[in-house]
Design a protein around this motif. Structure first.
Motif, PDB file in Angstrom:
ATOM      1  N   THR A 152       0.981  -1.272   0.119  1.00 45.67           N
ATOM      2  CA  THR A 152       0.037   0.065   0.055  1.00 45.67           C
ATOM      3  C   THR A 152       1.000   1.228  -0.039  1.00 45.67           C
ATOM      4  O   THR A 152       1.970   1.408   0.496  1.00 45.67           O
ATOM      5  CB  THR A 152      -0.987  -0.011   1.191  1.00 45.67           C
ATOM      6  N   ALA A 153       0.201   2.106  -0.526  1.00 44.61           N
ATOM      7  CA  ALA A 153       0.730   3.719  -0.416  1.00 44.61           C
ATOM      8  C   ALA A 153      -0.369   4.729  -0.133  1.00 44.61           C
ATOM      9  O   ALA A 153      -1.207   4.604  -0.871  1.00 44.61           O
ATOM     10  CB  ALA A 153       1.658   3.947  -1.922  1.00 44.61           C
ATOM     11  N   ILE A 154       0.180   5.695   0.387  1.00 46.69           N
ATOM     12  CA  ILE A 154      -0.727   6.783   0.648  1.00 46.69           C
ATOM     13  C   ILE A 154      -0.893   8.040  -0.362  1.00 46.69           C
ATOM     14  O   ILE A 154      -1.768   8.792  -0.294  1.00 46.69           O
ATOM     15  CB  ILE A 154      -0.588   7.704   2.120  1.00 46.69           C
ATOM     16  N   ASN A 155      -0.155   7.927  -1.394  1.00 43.19           N
ATOM     17  CA  ASN A 155       0.057   9.040  -2.449  1.00 43.19           C
ATOM     18  C   ASN A 155       0.515   8.501  -3.474  1.00 43.19           C
ATOM     19  O   ASN A 155       1.492   7.413  -3.452  1.00 43.19           O
ATOM     20  CB  ASN A 155       0.563  10.514  -1.756  1.00 43.19           C
ATOM     21  N   GLY A 156       0.896   9.128  -4.643  1.00 41.70           N
ATOM     22  CA  GLY A 156       1.505   8.879  -5.713  1.00 41.70           C
ATOM     23  C   GLY A 156       2.953   8.709  -5.716  1.00 41.70           C
ATOM     24  O   GLY A 156       3.475   7.716  -6.192  1.00 41.70           O
ATOM     25  N   ARG A 157       3.587   9.574  -5.161  1.00 47.19           N
ATOM     26  CA  ARG A 157       5.022   9.613  -4.837  1.00 47.19           C
ATOM     27  C   ARG A 157       5.253   8.267  -4.107  1.00 47.19           C
ATOM     28  O   ARG A 157       6.312   7.686  -4.780  1.00 47.19           O
ATOM     29  CB  ARG A 157       5.407  10.964  -4.094  1.00 47.19           C
ATOM     30  N   ALA A 193       8.867   0.610  -7.300  1.00 44.26           N
ATOM     31  CA  ALA A 193      10.241   0.324  -7.642  1.00 44.26           C
ATOM     32  C   ALA A 193      10.773  -0.715  -6.865  1.00 44.26           C
ATOM     33  O   ALA A 193      11.472  -1.522  -7.127  1.00 44.26           O
ATOM     34  CB  ALA A 193      11.034   1.739  -7.398  1.00 44.26           C
ATOM     35  N   GLU A 194      10.373  -0.493  -5.335  1.00 42.52           N
ATOM     36  CA  GLU A 194      10.680  -1.854  -4.476  1.00 42.52           C
ATOM     37  C   GLU A 194      10.185  -3.072  -4.672  1.00 42.52           C
ATOM     38  O   GLU A 194      10.935  -4.101  -4.425  1.00 42.52           O
ATOM     39  CB  GLU A 194      10.258  -1.359  -2.911  1.00 42.52           C
ATOM     40  N   THR A 195       8.901  -3.327  -5.167  1.00 38.96           N
ATOM     41  CA  THR A 195       8.186  -4.384  -4.971  1.00 38.96           C
ATOM     42  C   THR A 195       7.437  -4.270  -6.494  1.00 38.96           C
ATOM     43  O   THR A 195       6.033  -3.807  -6.250  1.00 38.96           O
ATOM     44  CB  THR A 195       7.273  -4.574  -3.941  1.00 38.96           C
ATOM     45  N   PRO A 196       7.821  -4.690  -7.290  1.00 38.63           N
ATOM     46  CA  PRO A 196       7.113  -4.482  -8.794  1.00 38.63           C
ATOM     47  C   PRO A 196       5.854  -5.367  -8.878  1.00 38.63           C
ATOM     48  O   PRO A 196       5.594  -6.528  -8.544  1.00 38.63           O
ATOM     49  CB  PRO A 196       7.774  -5.096  -9.778  1.00 38.63           C
ATOM     50  N   PRO A 197       5.030  -4.552  -8.819  1.00 34.33           N
ATOM     51  CA  PRO A 197       3.589  -5.098  -8.797  1.00 34.33           C
ATOM     52  C   PRO A 197       3.142  -5.655  -9.995  1.00 34.33           C
ATOM     53  O   PRO A 197       3.497  -5.590 -11.316  1.00 34.33           O
ATOM     54  CB  PRO A 197       2.609  -3.856  -8.662  1.00 34.33           C
ATOM     55  N   ASP A 198       2.166  -6.620 -10.103  1.00 32.49           N
ATOM     56  CA  ASP A 198       1.225  -7.306 -11.112  1.00 32.49           C
ATOM     57  C   ASP A 198       0.050  -6.483 -11.622  1.00 32.49           C
ATOM     58  O   ASP A 198      -0.318  -6.629 -12.618  1.00 32.49           O
ATOM     59  CB  ASP A 198       0.997  -8.796 -10.693  1.00 32.49           C
ATOM     60  N   LEU A 199      -0.455  -5.786 -10.864  1.00 29.02           N
ATOM     61  CA  LEU A 199      -1.348  -4.746 -10.988  1.00 29.02           C
ATOM     62  C   LEU A 199      -1.637  -3.715  -9.899  1.00 29.02           C
ATOM     63  O   LEU A 199      -1.035  -3.943  -8.637  1.00 29.02           O
ATOM     64  CB  LEU A 199      -2.705  -5.656 -10.676  1.00 29.02           C
ATOM     65  N   ILE A 200      -1.898  -2.405 -10.190  1.00 27.78           N
ATOM     66  CA  ILE A 200      -2.257  -1.368  -9.389  1.00 27.78           C
ATOM     67  C   ILE A 200      -3.586  -0.470  -9.586  1.00 27.78           C
ATOM     68  O   ILE A 200      -4.077  -0.912 -10.381  1.00 27.78           O
ATOM     69  CB  ILE A 200      -1.065  -0.173 -10.041  1.00 27.78           C
ATOM     70  N   MET A 201      -4.129  -0.519  -8.327  1.00 25.48           N
ATOM     71  CA  MET A 201      -5.091   0.084  -7.959  1.00 25.48           C
ATOM     72  C   MET A 201      -4.894   1.621  -7.665  1.00 25.48           C
ATOM     73  O   MET A 201      -4.444   1.798  -6.331  1.00 25.48           O
ATOM     74  CB  MET A 201      -6.242  -0.810  -6.782  1.00 25.48           C
ATOM     75  N   LEU A 202      -5.349   2.382  -8.130  1.00 24.47           N
ATOM     76  CA  LEU A 202      -4.920   3.803  -8.199  1.00 24.47           C
ATOM     77  C   LEU A 202      -5.964   4.691  -7.838  1.00 24.47           C
ATOM     78  O   LEU A 202      -7.019   4.735  -8.759  1.00 24.47           O
ATOM     79  CB  LEU A 202      -4.074   3.991  -9.314  1.00 24.47           C
ATOM     80  N   ASP A 203      -5.902   5.596  -6.747  1.00 21.63           N
ATOM     81  CA  ASP A 203      -7.016   6.550  -6.550  1.00 21.63           C
ATOM     82  C   ASP A 203      -6.868   7.637  -7.466  1.00 21.63           C
ATOM     83  O   ASP A 203      -5.703   8.054  -7.766  1.00 21.63           O
ATOM     84  CB  ASP A 203      -7.005   6.884  -5.144  1.00 21.63           C
ATOM     85  N   LEU A 204      -7.811   8.380  -8.086  1.00 28.93           N
ATOM     86  CA  LEU A 204      -7.401   9.487  -8.948  1.00 28.93           C
ATOM     87  C   LEU A 204      -7.099  10.670  -7.928  1.00 28.93           C
ATOM     88  O   LEU A 204      -6.069  11.557  -8.436  1.00 28.93           O
ATOM     89  CB  LEU A 204      -8.727   9.884  -9.908  1.00 28.93           C
ATOM     90  N   MET A 205      -7.889  11.098  -7.050  1.00 29.16           N
ATOM     91  CA  MET A 205      -7.558  12.180  -6.098  1.00 29.16           C
ATOM     92  C   MET A 205      -6.782  12.008  -4.864  1.00 29.16           C
ATOM     93  O   MET A 205      -7.416  11.258  -4.047  1.00 29.16           O
ATOM     94  CB  MET A 205      -8.822  13.197  -5.970  1.00 29.16           C
ATOM     95  N   MET A 206      -5.433  12.504  -4.712  1.00 31.88           N
ATOM     96  CA  MET A 206      -4.895  12.355  -3.702  1.00 31.88           C
ATOM     97  C   MET A 206      -4.050  13.378  -3.503  1.00 31.88           C
ATOM     98  O   MET A 206      -3.677  14.166  -4.527  1.00 31.88           O
ATOM     99  CB  MET A 206      -3.938  11.009  -3.709  1.00 31.88           C
ATOM    100  N   ILE A 221      -0.346  15.498  -2.541  1.00 29.35           N
ATOM    101  CA  ILE A 221       1.154  15.281  -2.941  1.00 29.35           C
ATOM    102  C   ILE A 221       1.176  14.896  -4.611  1.00 29.35           C
ATOM    103  O   ILE A 221       2.064  15.854  -5.025  1.00 29.35           O
ATOM    104  CB  ILE A 221       1.793  14.284  -2.146  1.00 29.35           C
ATOM    105  N   MET A 222       0.955  13.819  -4.866  1.00 26.33           N
ATOM    106  CA  MET A 222       0.985  13.361  -6.287  1.00 26.33           C
ATOM    107  C   MET A 222      -0.461  12.793  -6.649  1.00 26.33           C
ATOM    108  O   MET A 222      -0.595  11.432  -5.918  1.00 26.33           O
ATOM    109  CB  MET A 222       2.215  12.673  -6.519  1.00 26.33           C
ATOM    110  N   GLY A 223      -1.130  13.037  -7.470  1.00 25.34           N
ATOM    111  CA  GLY A 223      -2.455  12.614  -7.775  1.00 25.34           C
ATOM    112  C   GLY A 223      -2.464  11.216  -8.609  1.00 25.34           C
ATOM    113  O   GLY A 223      -1.298  11.083  -9.192  1.00 25.34           O
ATOM    114  N   GLY A 224      -3.515  10.871  -9.008  1.00 23.16           N
ATOM    115  CA  GLY A 224      -3.409   9.581  -9.688  1.00 23.16           C
ATOM    116  C   GLY A 224      -3.066   9.789 -11.268  1.00 23.16           C
ATOM    117  O   GLY A 224      -2.398   9.030 -11.862  1.00 23.16           O
ATOM    118  N   ALA A 225      -3.710  11.011 -11.685  1.00 29.11           N
ATOM    119  CA  ALA A 225      -3.224  11.159 -13.342  1.00 29.11           C
ATOM    120  C   ALA A 225      -1.754  11.433 -13.396  1.00 29.11           C
ATOM    121  O   ALA A 225      -1.166  10.900 -14.174  1.00 29.11           O
ATOM    122  CB  ALA A 225      -3.719  12.400 -13.685  1.00 29.11           C
ATOM    123  N   ALA A 226      -0.909  12.015 -12.346  1.00 22.44           N
ATOM    124  CA  ALA A 226       0.450  12.399 -12.483  1.00 22.44           C
ATOM    125  C   ALA A 226       1.076  10.920 -12.263  1.00 22.44           C
ATOM    126  O   ALA A 226       2.154  10.736 -12.670  1.00 22.44           O
ATOM    127  CB  ALA A 226       1.050  13.407 -11.466  1.00 22.44           C
TER     128      ALA A 226
END
Length: 130
Positions: A30-35, A42-55, A57-62
Protein backbone atom coordinates in the motif's frame (compact mmCIF):
# COMPACT_ATOMS: atom_id res chain seq x y z
CA UNK A 1 1.97 -15.02 -5.54
CA UNK A 2 0.70 -12.01 -7.48
CA UNK A 3 1.36 -8.55 -6.06
CA UNK A 4 -1.20 -5.74 -6.04
CA UNK A 5 -0.17 -2.18 -5.25
CA UNK A 6 -3.01 -0.16 -3.69
CA UNK A 7 -2.42 3.60 -3.86
CA UNK A 8 -5.09 5.49 -1.94
CA UNK A 9 -4.95 8.30 0.62
CA UNK A 10 -8.08 7.06 2.39
CA UNK A 11 -6.75 4.72 5.05
CA UNK A 12 -10.05 2.87 5.38
CA UNK A 13 -10.21 2.08 1.66
CA UNK A 14 -6.61 0.87 1.52
CA UNK A 15 -7.04 -1.19 4.68
CA UNK A 16 -10.20 -2.92 3.46
CA UNK A 17 -8.72 -3.63 0.03
CA UNK A 18 -5.56 -4.99 1.63
CA UNK A 19 -7.52 -7.37 3.88
CA UNK A 20 -9.78 -8.62 1.09
CA UNK A 21 -7.00 -9.07 -1.44
CA UNK A 22 -4.81 -10.89 1.07
CA UNK A 23 -7.74 -13.23 1.79
CA UNK A 24 -7.92 -13.86 -1.97
CA UNK A 25 -4.24 -14.87 -2.00
CA UNK A 26 -2.60 -11.69 -3.26
CA UNK A 27 0.44 -10.01 -1.79
CA UNK A 28 -0.60 -6.40 -1.14
CA UNK A 29 1.59 -3.33 -0.93
CA UNK A 30 0.00 0.00 0.00
CA UNK A 31 0.89 3.64 -0.49
CA UNK A 32 -0.86 6.84 0.65
CA UNK A 33 -0.04 9.01 -2.38
CA UNK A 34 1.37 8.78 -5.86
CA UNK A 35 4.94 9.60 -4.91
CA UNK A 36 4.96 6.84 -2.32
CA UNK A 37 3.24 4.56 -4.84
CA UNK A 38 6.07 5.03 -7.32
CA UNK A 39 8.59 4.24 -4.59
CA UNK A 40 6.68 1.11 -3.56
CA UNK A 41 6.42 -0.02 -7.20
CA UNK A 42 10.19 0.33 -7.60
CA UNK A 43 10.80 -1.66 -4.39
CA UNK A 44 8.23 -4.39 -5.10
CA UNK A 45 7.18 -4.51 -8.76
CA UNK A 46 3.40 -5.07 -8.86
CA UNK A 47 1.37 -7.29 -11.17
CA UNK A 48 -1.50 -4.79 -10.92
CA UNK A 49 -2.04 -1.31 -9.48
CA UNK A 50 -5.23 0.02 -7.91
CA UNK A 51 -4.88 3.79 -8.10
CA UNK A 52 -7.03 6.52 -6.58
CA UNK A 53 -7.47 9.54 -8.84
CA UNK A 54 -7.61 12.31 -6.23
CA UNK A 55 -4.80 12.30 -3.67
CA UNK A 56 -2.54 14.90 -2.07
CA UNK A 57 1.15 15.28 -2.94
CA UNK A 58 0.88 13.37 -6.24
CA UNK A 59 -2.52 12.51 -7.66
CA UNK A 60 -3.55 9.57 -9.79
CA UNK A 61 -3.19 11.27 -13.18
CA UNK A 62 0.42 12.33 -12.50
CA UNK A 63 1.20 8.93 -11.00
CA UNK A 64 -0.20 7.08 -13.99
CA UNK A 65 1.74 9.32 -16.39
CA UNK A 66 4.96 8.59 -14.45
CA UNK A 67 4.23 4.85 -14.49
CA UNK A 68 3.64 4.83 -18.24
CA UNK A 69 6.84 6.81 -18.82
CA UNK A 70 8.84 4.09 -17.04
CA UNK A 71 9.48 1.09 -19.35
CA UNK A 72 9.23 -1.51 -16.61
CA UNK A 73 5.76 -0.31 -15.55
CA UNK A 74 4.22 0.31 -18.99
CA UNK A 75 2.65 -3.14 -19.11
CA UNK A 76 1.31 -3.17 -15.55
CA UNK A 77 -2.50 -3.00 -15.58
CA UNK A 78 -4.06 -0.14 -13.62
CA UNK A 79 -7.52 0.02 -12.10
CA UNK A 80 -8.38 3.68 -11.56
CA UNK A 81 -10.67 4.43 -8.60
CA UNK A 82 -12.57 7.65 -8.02
CA UNK A 83 -15.75 9.11 -6.61
CA UNK A 84 -15.99 11.04 -9.88
CA UNK A 85 -17.73 9.42 -12.82
CA UNK A 86 -15.63 7.65 -15.44
CA UNK A 87 -16.15 10.30 -18.14
CA UNK A 88 -14.82 13.01 -15.82
CA UNK A 89 -11.88 10.82 -14.80
CA UNK A 90 -11.01 10.20 -18.47
CA UNK A 91 -10.76 13.96 -19.03
CA UNK A 92 -7.75 14.15 -16.70
CA UNK A 93 -6.28 10.69 -17.02
CA UNK A 94 -5.63 7.96 -19.57
CA UNK A 95 -3.77 4.68 -19.75
CA UNK A 96 -5.84 2.72 -17.21
CA UNK A 97 -7.46 -0.59 -18.04
CA UNK A 98 -10.48 -0.47 -15.75
CA UNK A 99 -12.41 2.06 -13.72
CA UNK A 100 -14.21 1.62 -10.41
CA UNK A 101 -16.42 4.38 -9.08
CA UNK A 102 -16.24 4.76 -5.31
CA UNK A 103 -17.88 3.46 -3.32
CA UNK A 104 -17.74 0.17 -5.18
CA UNK A 105 -18.69 -3.32 -4.16
CA UNK A 106 -16.01 -5.93 -3.67
CA UNK A 107 -18.11 -8.31 -5.78
CA UNK A 108 -17.67 -5.83 -8.67
CA UNK A 109 -13.96 -5.29 -8.08
CA UNK A 110 -12.67 -8.85 -7.76
CA UNK A 111 -13.67 -10.10 -11.23
CA UNK A 112 -12.11 -7.03 -12.86
CA UNK A 113 -8.90 -7.45 -10.88
CA UNK A 114 -8.72 -11.19 -11.58
CA UNK A 115 -9.32 -10.69 -15.30
CA UNK A 116 -6.51 -8.17 -15.57
CA UNK A 117 -4.03 -10.08 -13.41
CA UNK A 118 -4.76 -13.53 -14.82
CA UNK A 119 -4.94 -12.52 -18.45
CA UNK A 120 -1.66 -10.66 -18.34
CA UNK A 121 -3.15 -8.68 -21.15
CA UNK A 122 -1.01 -6.01 -22.77
CA UNK A 123 -1.59 -2.45 -21.67
CA UNK A 124 -2.77 -0.19 -24.48
CA UNK A 125 -1.02 3.18 -24.53
CA UNK A 126 -3.94 5.34 -23.54
CA UNK A 127 -6.99 3.17 -24.02
CA UNK A 128 -8.97 2.16 -21.01
CA UNK A 129 -11.33 -0.74 -20.91
CA UNK A 130 -13.58 -1.98 -18.22
Amino acid sequence: MRTVLVVDDEFGVAEVLEAILQDEGYRVVTAINGRQGLERAAETPPDLIMLDLMMPIMGGAATLAALRAEPRFRQVPVILMSSLDEATARESCSGFQAFLRKPFRIAEMLPVLERLVDAGEPVPGDRAGA
